[in-house]
Write an enzyme that holds these catalytic residues in place. Structure first.
Site, PDB file in Angstrom:
ATOM      1  CD  GLU A 253      23.826 -42.940 -89.560  1.00  0.00           C
ATOM      2  OE1 GLU A 253      22.923 -43.638 -89.133  1.00  0.00           O
ATOM      3  OE2 GLU A 253      23.962 -41.805 -89.488  1.00  0.00           O
ATOM      4  CB  THR A 295      18.740 -42.605 -87.473  1.00  0.00           C
ATOM      5  OG1 THR A 295      20.329 -42.406 -87.683  1.00  0.00           O
ATOM      6  CG2 THR A 295      18.657 -43.952 -88.329  1.00  0.00           C
ATOM      7  CG  ASP A 469      20.388 -41.933 -92.004  1.00  0.00           C
ATOM      8  OD1 ASP A 469      21.365 -41.341 -92.566  1.00  0.00           O
ATOM      9  OD2 ASP A 469      20.500 -42.510 -90.692  1.00  0.00           O
TER      10      ASP A 469
HETATM   11  C1  GP9 Z   1      21.763 -45.079 -83.744  1.00  0.00           C
HETATM   12  C2  GP9 Z   1      21.904 -44.828 -85.301  1.00  0.00           C
HETATM   13  C3  GP9 Z   1      22.578 -43.522 -85.254  1.00  0.00           C
HETATM   14  O1  GP9 Z   1      21.048 -46.241 -83.560  1.00  0.00           O
HETATM   15  O2  GP9 Z   1      20.681 -44.932 -85.837  1.00  0.00           O
HETATM   16  O3  GP9 Z   1      21.673 -42.514 -85.207  1.00  0.00           O
HETATM   17  P1  GP9 Z   1      21.800 -41.022 -85.705  1.00  0.00           P
HETATM   18  O4  GP9 Z   1      22.897 -40.295 -84.741  1.00  0.00           O
HETATM   19  O5  GP9 Z   1      22.431 -40.953 -87.067  1.00  0.00           O
HETATM   20  O6  GP9 Z   1      20.508 -40.227 -85.577  1.00  0.00           O
HETATM   21 MN    MN Z   2      21.679 -41.697 -88.996  1.00  0.00          MN
END
Ligand code: GP9
Ligand code: MN
Length: 626
Positions: A253, A295, A469
């Site tokens: 993340e 993501t 990501d």
């Molecule tokens: C939520 C996580 C975060 O399930 O994947 O999403 P994002 O805000 O980074 O797209």
């Molecule tokens: Mn993300």
């Protein structure tokens, strides 16, 4: 004292108020909508009103009995919509969408358990409807309204519009870009209300069906020619080097490359990754290519080798399309495929999209033990997430392809005292300050996970691929980032900050840093080739990162692109060696056309659902009247 007489109020007002209150009660009793503050509670409370005023307001154009009939019918239909969502939610813990209504497998599941899902007391969900019917039957004349004059109707609709905008304004303040990012359904229902949400869903649906209907297979010919011309033969050394091995793909993340081998307050931010890259292939010029779908876009790009869309999230807008994603291909090659992420399964529409991508199993929130002690911010912390995931992993049939999505390093980068392995950066910018400790925490979680994998023998049997990501620190923080990095963040530097780590660990292979300019779109062919699976027939926009013929050209979703020596962004071409703008004709110009075509081709595939015309053998279907 005069008793308050219901009959003094127009029937329309009574119907609206009853349904409004009922909807709010249903929100609170039948759905699990997380409310974090009183503003969100207030939005939730007012959000049914604008739509109910709009729809019942149509009754103002009708007279006498037909007005009553209209109100009764509308009240029933709206109650039925709400109730259908309640029943659907009991089973799927999710809100209805139009695609889901037509998804026969889901509906079959629901149909078989309808007896268990319905109870007599569910009739309570129609209380307001019964009240209105009773009311009309008892006082048929009093409830009949005279035809309203134009001024009253205009004022009424003006008020409705004002309430709708007020609601939307509050929602946007609470959740910026709510509609353009098409966030998860719970978020939409929470902010714009269940009824408006269905209208929005219908709009998305009609838009994409129209584009799909107008498309035919012939559009694929140009695209296919383009993709074939760009195909790169895999390297003989690397093709099949990990044949039969498990794949552990980890989406990190908000992890950008600048944290690698970097310190804050004199301490390493990613001590584990810094070590791990020495035993792995590390790509230090690898870019994320995501847009609003964040993501979910990265997942889409990585597994399809297609680009996401410039607005919205493909996961939401085109989850019904035909794809040829890595999980589907690996299923056909004897792999068990699973995604693991401890969030609501409907977030980013993953539950539906994963079916289209071919995932066999999605381990989501319900598959994890999550409580207050082991969560922070967006949910389950990364350390317990990986700990609990190992059990899932051990139970999977081998070989498996598993994708892990971390969460703790998510904006606003919250962390408890006990998880603070390093202190925040010291500046006036809270976001940037807190980013470092959460990246550090994620690094610790990864370290523990890899240790676990070693202990139970999975390490040697798997290839492990980690990638960032998307960015974590947006352009809004360029000033503080400039201070931290000790240089001014120009559009050139800002583009360079879109680099995210890519680490590929293959058992038995030595570490190597690869400087090739590359992007998320390259991962699908790279992984498949390592596993010894041919990709010549695929429509992939990326290419094998280990190919001897690999060409350095990476395209970002906003049209920026990066080559070996140049960066093109916001209409300017920069020379990488100096970071200065250049107008040399052979710098960026030769790539302009390619950049434009590639994004257009990818969009055509997604909007037209063109892969439905494509056979696995690589032929375009002759009969395109599907
Ligand atoms: C939520 C996580 C975060 O399930 O994947 O999403 P994002 O805000 O980074 O797209
Ligand atoms: Mn993300």
């Amino acid at each position: 004292m005069n008793k308050l007489k219901w009959s003094k109020f127009p029937l329309i007002a009574i119907a609206i108020v009853l349904l409004w209150i009922k909807t709010y009660i249903v929100y609170k009793t039948s759905f699990d909508i997380k409310i974090e503050n009183w503003r969100q509670e207030f939005i939730l409370f007012i959000n049914p009103l604008s739509f109910l005023m709009f729809i019942f307001g149509i009754g103002l154009f009708l007279k006498g009995k037909s007005q009553n009939r209209f109100i009764i019918t509308t009240s029933f239909l709206m109650s039925a919509v709400l109730f259908s969502n309640v029943v659907f939610y009991r089973f799927f813990n999710d809100f209805l969408t139009i695609p889901v209504l037509f998804q026969t497998s889901n509906m079959a599941d629901l149909g078989s358990s309808v007896n268990e899902l319905l109870e007599w007391k569910d009739l309570l969900y129609f209380t307001d409807f019964f009240l209105i019917v009773a009311f009309v039957l008892r006082r048929p004349t009093l409830t009949e309204q005279k035809n309203r004059n134009k001024v009253v109707i205009s004022a009424y609709y003006l008020l409705t519009a004002a309430i709708a905008f007020f609601n939307l304004g509050l929602a946007e303040a609470e959740r910026p870009q709510l509609l353009t990012r098409t966030f998860d359904r719970e978020m939409l229902v929470k902010n714009i209300g269940t009824y408006n949400y269905h209208i929005y869903d219908a709009f998305l649906q009609s838009k994409s069906s129209a584009q799909r209907a107008l498309a035919d297979g012939s559009e694929l010919v140009d695209i296919e020619n383009y993709v074939r011309a760009n195909y790169k033969r895999p390297s003989d050394d690397m093709f099949g080097i990990a044949k039969g091995k498990n794949v552990i793909l980890i989406s990190m993340e908000s992890t950008q490359s600048f944290v690698i081998n970097q310190e804050v307050n004199g301490q390493e931010i990613t001590p584990f990754l810094n070590q791990f890259i020495k035993e792995s292939y590390y790509f230090d010029n690898f870019y994320h290519q995501t847009a609003q779908g964040k993501t979910s876009d990265s997942e889409f790009i990585v597994e399809n080798s297609l680009y996401g869309l410039s607005r919205g999230a493909v996961f939401f807008t085109h989850s019904e399309n035909e794809y040829r994603a890595t999980p589907e291909i690996l299923n056909e090659n004897g792999y068990y495929t699973a995604s693991l992420h401890a969030n609501n399964k409907s977030f980013w529409n993953r539950d539906l999209m994963y079916d289209s991508l071919g995932y066999t199993r999605f381990y989501a929130l319900g598959d994890y033990d999550v409580d207050e002690t082991n969560s922070i911010g967006w949910g389950l912390k990364d350390i317990p997430f990986f700990e609990q995931s190992v059990d899932h992993l051990l139970n999977m049939p081998k070989p498996f392809y598993s994708k892990f999505i971390t969460l703790t390093n998510h904006f606003p980068f919250e962390l408890g005292e006990e998880d603070l392995y390093i202190q925040p950066y010291d500046s006036t910018n809270k976001t940037v300050n807190n980013y470092f400790p959460t990246v550090r925490y994620q690094d610790e979680a990864l370290k523990l996970f890899i240790e676990e994998l070693k202990e139970n023998g999975l390490y040697e049997e798997s290839i492990i691929i980690l990638y960032g990501d998307h960015y974590g620190i947006s352009e809004n923080h360029n000033k503080t980032m400039g201070e931290f990095l000790g240089k001014e963040i120009t559009p050139f530097e800002s583009t360079q900050l879109q680099r995210v780590p890519l680490i590929i660990h293959i058992p038995g292979q030595e570490g190597k840093v690869i400087h090739n300019v590359s992007g998320q779109v390259d991962l699908k062919p790279t992984i498949l080739h390592l596993l010894g699976i041919d990709t010549k027939q695929n429509i992939d926009f990326g290419s094998d990162l280990f190919s001897k013929d690999y060409t350095e050209f990476t395209l970002l979703r906003d049209g920026s692109f990066i080559t070996k020596d140049y960066v093109y962004t916001k209409g300017t071409c920069y020379d990488k060696s100096t970071g200065e703008a250049t107008d040399s004709a052979d710098a960026c110009e030769p790539y302009m056309e390619k950049a434009k075509n590639e994004l257009e081709y990818s969009d055509k595939i997604v909007y037209g659902d063109l892969l439905r015309f494509y056979e696995k053998s690589g032929n375009i279907k002759k009969d395109t009247n599907e």
